[in-house]
Design a protein around this motif. Sequence first.
Motif, PDB file in Angstrom:
ATOM      1  N   LYS A 176       0.842  -1.210   0.000  1.00  0.00           N
ATOM      2  CA  LYS A 176       0.000   0.000   0.000  1.00  0.00           C
ATOM      3  C   LYS A 176       0.870   1.250   0.000  1.00  0.00           C
ATOM      4  O   LYS A 176       0.572   2.215  -0.701  1.00  0.00           O
ATOM      5  N   HIS A 209      -1.995   7.864   2.208  1.00  0.00           N
ATOM      6  CA  HIS A 209      -3.302   7.456   1.675  1.00  0.00           C
ATOM      7  C   HIS A 209      -4.083   6.731   2.769  1.00  0.00           C
ATOM      8  O   HIS A 209      -3.510   6.030   3.606  1.00  0.00           O
ATOM      9  N   ASP A 210      -5.410   6.895   2.763  1.00  0.00           N
ATOM     10  CA  ASP A 210      -6.248   6.268   3.793  1.00  0.00           C
ATOM     11  C   ASP A 210      -6.085   4.747   3.845  1.00  0.00           C
ATOM     12  O   ASP A 210      -6.060   4.162   4.928  1.00  0.00           O
ATOM     13  N   GLU A 211      -5.970   4.102   2.690  1.00  0.00           N
ATOM     14  CA  GLU A 211      -5.796   2.647   2.682  1.00  0.00           C
ATOM     15  C   GLU A 211      -4.444   2.245   3.275  1.00  0.00           C
ATOM     16  O   GLU A 211      -4.330   1.211   3.936  1.00  0.00           O
ATOM     17  N   THR A 212      -3.427   3.070   3.053  1.00  0.00           N
ATOM     18  CA  THR A 212      -2.112   2.810   3.637  1.00  0.00           C
ATOM     19  C   THR A 212      -2.173   2.955   5.152  1.00  0.00           C
ATOM     20  O   THR A 212      -1.617   2.133   5.889  1.00  0.00           O
ATOM     21  N   LEU A 260      -4.775   2.578   7.032  1.00  0.00           N
ATOM     22  CA  LEU A 260      -5.522   1.435   7.557  1.00  0.00           C
ATOM     23  C   LEU A 260      -4.636   0.190   7.606  1.00  0.00           C
ATOM     24  O   LEU A 260      -4.644  -0.551   8.596  1.00  0.00           O
ATOM     25  N   ALA A 261      -3.845  -0.033   6.560  1.00  0.00           N
ATOM     26  CA  ALA A 261      -2.925  -1.173   6.546  1.00  0.00           C
ATOM     27  C   ALA A 261      -1.885  -1.040   7.656  1.00  0.00           C
ATOM     28  O   ALA A 261      -1.512  -2.032   8.298  1.00  0.00           O
TER      29      ALA A 261
END
Length: 126
Positions: A54, A62-65, A67-68
């Motif tokens: 990510k 980034h939001d996904e990063t 979260l990861a």
Amino acid sequence: MRWPRWLRRRSSESVRLGDYGDAYVSVTKRPGDSPQVEIELPEAYARLVEFQVKTDDLGPLHDETLLAAHRYATTIGRIPAKRPDAIALLEWLVDMQLDRPHVVRKLRQQIADLEQLRYRDLLNGL
């Protein structure tokens, strides 16, 4: 088609991934087919790979990063030797989420919980 057991060859190997534990690789070969490869990764290592991918693909903010990163931190927080890394990563996440007070509160509570576990580990000589 299911091949008779005597025609199938299976080999397995264990690979040590440091504090993360062992990964297991097994290869099954059947006559005339491509080998089938299965890889079992420890959860913490799989979360690390997810976080790295990510970060590389989307960037560190980034939001996904993020979260990861949180998933990785909570997973390694269960490994005594990795708790300091988990705390550092959660503290970094707090800095990245300052505009989201409800998220910051939850992250700070997780940090406090891990600090308690880390203190207990130190008392127990881990």
